[in-house]
Scaffold this motif. Structure first.
Motif, short mmCIF file in Angstrom:
data_model
loop_
_atom_site.label_atom_id
_atom_site.label_comp_id
_atom_site.label_asym_id
_atom_site.label_seq_id
_atom_site.Cartn_x
_atom_site.Cartn_y
_atom_site.Cartn_z
N PRO A 283 0.78 -1.24 0.00
CA PRO A 283 0.00 0.00 0.00
C PRO A 283 0.81 1.29 0.00
CG PRO A 283 0.04 -0.94 2.19
CD PRO A 283 0.82 -1.89 1.32
N ASP A 306 -2.28 4.34 -0.52
CA ASP A 306 -3.10 3.61 0.45
C ASP A 306 -2.44 3.38 1.79
OD1 ASP A 306 -5.38 3.52 -0.94
OD2 ASP A 306 -5.43 1.35 -1.25
N ARG A 331 -4.89 6.01 2.80
CA ARG A 331 -6.30 5.89 2.39
C ARG A 331 -6.90 4.56 2.84
NH1 ARG A 331 -8.47 10.31 1.81
NH2 ARG A 331 -6.91 10.64 3.39
N ARG A 332 -6.07 3.54 2.95
CA ARG A 332 -6.59 2.21 3.30
C ARG A 332 -6.00 1.74 4.62
NH1 ARG A 332 -5.27 -3.10 0.75
NH2 ARG A 332 -3.75 -1.99 -0.52
#
Lengths: 679, 334
Positions: A283, A306, A331-332
């Motif tokens: 990520p 991410d 973001r993740r």
């Protein structure tokens, strides 16, 4: 015989790795590619990129080309491949992997294509490439370009869509738009093929050096849309020294924008825009592993990835991270914006912010020290600006986020189990200094350390992000430091201490310096909405209309039992959301995934993440910028209903959209149930 | 029989017991006994007396008095009584044997030799009478006949029957207060694993007998059917499935075993599991535990191109499960 070689090369794209001796041929060619066609080598009017690379590699004789093609080739000392494609056909759809770029000194130059040079206002140093390389529809190609020769330059090209399709059990060898490695790799073990001779990673002589990758657009077509087939990674530097990756746009990759493998000494990562990567894999925006002696990451925009912006995983050597803008990552995964393992890294002059985690985290295991983190500007963090992990922490969260403020060192053993040698954060002597025209801000820090005073403009409690460095002083032999404060205006300040022997400390708790009239400036809390955009806003934000806009948006979509695909009905709802987001660029959304309460907690957690990811992927494919979307999986912990009927469960299986905006929109959330899927 | 060891093991109870007994005068004997043990216990705390399981009761002599009497009706029809002189009989203590049994170890495994010691004592003042000693060994322990030593009495014959043997001393008896020590050895055979490890020794005289038991913990030792599993999860950079320099371990990765055990790697990516049942064991890497990584291909061994590793773990053996991982892309969305 030549034909046989070409067929082999076309078929596998690998066989040439074994013919390295030919690459040392003294003379090269200056070639202009005039056709975007790809396929089997044929002597016709079209000189293709494949033919050019084979020619440069020495795998294709000049005589095997037609006279028309030969006219486009001139002998030269080192090889250059330029482009003169028809202006209406500049996308090369590859039918198979290209042969590796193994000729020493080869320049593959997309900027020679007529019409090159247009730029986007927000990316002035990365012109839009004209020549695109992408796999032909339905073709699996692992890597766009495999660079196995020293001093190769790839410039001004556009590559996207290169990823291995799923295998049964394991992944393939690295898949990327551009792979820099000393020897071409097979995708995986083919029992029928001769055994792979190995990479000889330990042998420094076997590595390649001096590769330049500049001004390319990787992972995204020239219109910046999300391609149907996303590339696996941007640039993978697996075993090459002194690689320069400069002024590229690296976007929309399933894994990181840049990944280093075994050896990337002297890597230079400069001026790139690394945006929205790590969507379904590693990520982090920039993932640095292996040997990185003398590597530098400078002047990059690392945004909307991410995981972390930059993650240093057990590297060797010191990395310089300077003057980057690292925003809107995480973001993740709620990771630190910059996660550091190792020794002697310098993280200087960066702009780090808008991260659902700490700014810079320094690991306790492997014990990391001498990392200097100075002159950075932090904003909107969920954690400390600088977080030194303590107590040898090595749990899952400690490799993603920090562990919060450390207490002052109470024993010399703390140095051996805390990041940056457990250097103490400075302590101010009082919480708020007396008012007056001039006074000294005094406190205690580790003796001999340099103390940087920071202004704090945000209110996130005692440990607010360090907004702006103000001044520096040195603590004396007893650890006392003092700043002369002669400003009339009030301020909130904090401080960090740095000692070259240990590194930089965590920040001190914030204190207030009242103005001469006794007031302290107001600080906005971190909950105030902010514009989510990777690039600085180019156009002025339109004035707020007199009438507040009332926006009706659906608040959720539903899923089938144990499924995470978007149904047709749900896609209608998502289209409405995408519409609203495109109309109002100030909207940002948090996608919260949920499941019904059946199955295990762990399974449901993963399922809810897949659901949120599926919804995000849909919105991304509709052109919504990654920095405006954030994923939070909740598993079964926040049900919608209380009951246990199939209808209740169907209502539980959902992704909720939590909107925020900066324009004061009056948003009415509608609980839509048109897409309920009752089992 | 009073469980002395019980009192020893619960000193607090012993004190409470004393208080209770003091109120109940009828049980003076028990009071004395309790105080005696308390004294012994204090001594053993202070290290004066070694902690043995059985305290010989001091031999006592009892004075039995007897007097006869008669009654009759005299001439005037008056009932009369007459009493004889009292006689007194000094009864000496009877020969009640005590026996203590110890082993030279608390736990043994097949192949070990266990040395047992018996201490037989005659606390009385009178001879015990003809003494024989019988010992029933635990299942799977083989008596070594040549190892028997007794002193001061010498045995005259050994009779073995199944797991038990009997030492005969040719009619010799233990004098009052005399002690006899017996030493013998037994070999622990593989059968011992099935047994309880408990055995009982008995000293028998014509008038009394005493027994003592000893329990030996039997470990499977060389016959253990457990092995050890080791392994590592690391970033494989040359795709050969082995960890070399420059291939860092991945912390906190989860490996599930076929029996449901969940193994977590340490910060260096290593793990080891002891006491794994031998046989075909399978471990599977839980890919959700290492976000950003997934299984690397192995370019040299077909068998390692799998999410799981099958190892044949020998009893007492060591097997290895290595997982090479590589940065992931295209993670499953369904």
């Amino acid at each position: 015989m030549n034909t046989l070689w070409t067929v082999l090369a076309l078929g596998t794209g690998l066989s040439l790795g074994m013919t390295g001796a030919i690459a040392q041929a003294p003379s090269g060619y200056d070639i202009t590619v005039n056709s975007a066609i790809d396929g089997v080598v044929t002597p016709d009017d079209d000189l293709t990129l494949r033919e050019a690379i084979l020619l440069v590699n020495g795998a294709l004789a000049l005589e095997a080309l037609s006279p028309a093609e030969q006219a486009l080739v001139t002998p030269a000392v080192t090889s250059t491949i330029g482009f003169d494609l028809p202006s209406d056909d500049t996308a090369i759809a590859l039918t198979a992997a290209l042969p590796p770029l193994q000729a020493v000194g080869l320049v593959l130059d997309g900027t020679t294509q007529p019409g090159y040079g247009a730029t986007r206002p927000y990316l002035p140093n990365v012109p839009v490439p004209v020549v695109s390389l992408t796999p032909a529809a339905g073709t699996e190609i692992l890597t766009g370009l495999t660079i196995t020769g020293s001093d190769v330059t790839v410039r001004g090209l556009n590559l996207y869509g290169f990823a291995a399709s799923p295998r049964i059990a394991t992944l393939t060898t690295p898949s990327a738009d551009i792979l820099v490695i000393n020897r071409a790799l097979p995708a995986d073990l083919d029992p029928d093929a001769p055994m792979f001779e190995g990479l000889e990673l330990a042998d420094p002589e076997a590595t390649i050096t001096g590769v330049t990758i500049e001004q390319n657009w990787l992972g995204t077509p020239p219109d910046e849309s999300m391609p149907e087939q996303r590339s696996a990674a941007g640039v993978v530097v697996h075993n090459a020294t002194d690689v320069r990756i400069a002024d590229n746009l690296i976007q929309h990759h399933e894994a990181s924008g840049v990944i280093t493998g075994f050896r990337a000494d002297g890597l230079e990562l400069d001026g790139n825009a690394i945006i929205g990567n790590g969507l379904a894999g590693m990520p982090d925006g920039v993932r640095l592993e292996g040997s990185l002696i003398g590597a530098a990451v400078t002047n990059n925009l690392i945004c909307a990835n991410d995981g972390s912006g930059i993650y240093l995983f057990k590297p060797e050597g010191a990395v310089q991270i300077e003057s980057n803008a690292i925003r809107f990552n995480g973001r993740r995964f709620r990771r630190a914006a910059v996660y550091v393992m190792g020794h002697g890294h310098t993280i200087v002059g960066n702009e780090i912010g808008y991260q659902p985690g700490p700014g810079v985290a320094v690991s306790a295991y492997p014990l990391s020290d001498r990392n200097l983190i100075r002159e950075n500007q932090f904003a909107q963090l969920d954690g400390l600006s600088i977080d030194l992990l303590a107590q040898g922490s090595s749990d899952i969260l400690h490799f993603q986020r920090g562990d919060g403020p450390n207490p002052p060192r109470n024993h010399h053993h703390r140095r051996a189990e805390t990041g940056n040698g457990a250097i103490n954060a400075p302590e101010f002597n009082v919480y708020a200094f007396r008012t007056g025209p001039d006074y000294a801000i005094v406190g205690q820090a580790d003796p001999g350390s340099e103390v940087d005073l920071y202004q704090i403009k945000q209110d996130a409690g005692f440990y607010s992000p360090l907004t702006e460095p103000l001044m520096t002083t040195t603590a004396d032999g007893d650890g006392n430091f003092s700043f002369d404060w002669d400003t009339d205006a009030g301020a909130w300040v904090s401080a960090i201490a740095s000692d070259p022997e240990f590194g930089t400390s965590e920040p001190a708790p914030v204190i207030g310096l009242p103005a001469s009239n006794g007031t302290l400036p107001a600080r906005p809390p971190t909950t105030v909405p902010f514009e989510a955009t990777c690039y600085p806003p180019v156009a002025a934000i339109p004035d707020r209309p007199a009438e507040p806009i009332v926006l009706r948006v659906p608040r959720n979509i539903h899923f089938a039992l144990d499924q995470s695909f978007i149904s047709l009905e749900s896609s209608f709802i998502l289209d409405q959301i995408a519409d609203a987001m495109q109309t109002y660029p100030s909207l940002t959304v948090e996608l919260q995934g949920h499941t019904d309460p059946r199955a295990s907690v762990g399974y449901n957690q993963a399922l809810s993440e897949r659901r949120a990811l599926a919804a995000r992927d849909y919105l991304l494919s509709q052109g919504i910028a990654a920095e405006r979307l954030r994923i939070v999986p909740f598993g079964e912990s926040r049900r919608r209903t209380q009951g246990n009927t199939t209808l209740d469960y169907a209502r539980d299986r959902r992704v909720e959209f939590i909107f925020t905006d900066t324009q004061g929109l009056d948003i009415i959330f509608e609980a839509v149930e048109s897409d309920l899927q009752i089992e | 029989m009073l469980r002395l060891d019980w009192i020893f093991s619960i000193p607090g109870s012993a004190y409470r017991l004393v208080g209770y007994l003091a109120r109940s005068f009828k049980r003076r004997f028990w009071l004395q006994a309790a105080i005696a043990f308390l004294v012994v216990q204090l001594l053993s705390w202070s290290g004066v007396v070694p902690n043995f399981g059985l305290t010989p009761v001091a031999a006592q002599s009892t004075n039995v008095t007897n007097q006869a009497g008669g009654s009759y009706v005299d001439a005037s029809n008056t009932p009369q009584r007459t009493v004889s002189n009292p006689t007194s009989l000094q009864a000496t203590g009877t020969a009640s044997l005590t026996i203590i049994k110890t082993a030279d170890r608390g736990a043994a495994e097949p192949g070990d030799v266990v040395v047992y010691r018996l201490l037989v004592r005659n606390p009385a003042t009178t001879p015990s009478g003809a003494l024989t000693i019988t010992d029933e060994l635990p299942l799977g322990l083989q008596f070594i006949e040549e190892s028997v030593r007794t002193s001061p009495l010498q045995f005259t014959s050994i009779t073995t029957r199944d797991r038990s043997f009997t030492l005969d001393f040719g009619g010799a008896s233990l004098a009052g207060g005399q002690e006899l020590s017996v030493v013998y050895a037994a070999l622990v055979t593989p059968d011992a694993i099935r047994g309880s490890g408990r055995n009982v020794a008995q000293a028998i005289t014509p008038t009394s007998s005493a027994s003592a038991s000893n329990e030996l913990a039997i470990r499977p030792g060389i016959l253990a059917d457990c092995g050890t599993l080791v392994g590592r999860v690391f970033v494989d950079k040359n795709f050969d499935g082995e960890q070399q320099a420059g291939e860092p371990g991945v912390p906190n990765a989860v490996v599930f075993m076929d029996d449901g055990n969940r193994i977590l790697t340490d910060p260096d990516g290593l793990f080891s599991v002891a006491n794994v049942l031998a046989g075909n064991r399978v471990g599977t890497l839980d890919l959700t535990s290492l976000p950003g990584y997934t299984l690397a291909p192995n370019l040299f061994r077909l068998a390692d191109n799998s999410q799981s590793r099958l190892v044949q773990l020998e009893p007492g053996g060591l097997a290895r499960m290595n997982f090479g991982v590589t940065p992931a892309f295209g993670e499953e969305q369904g």
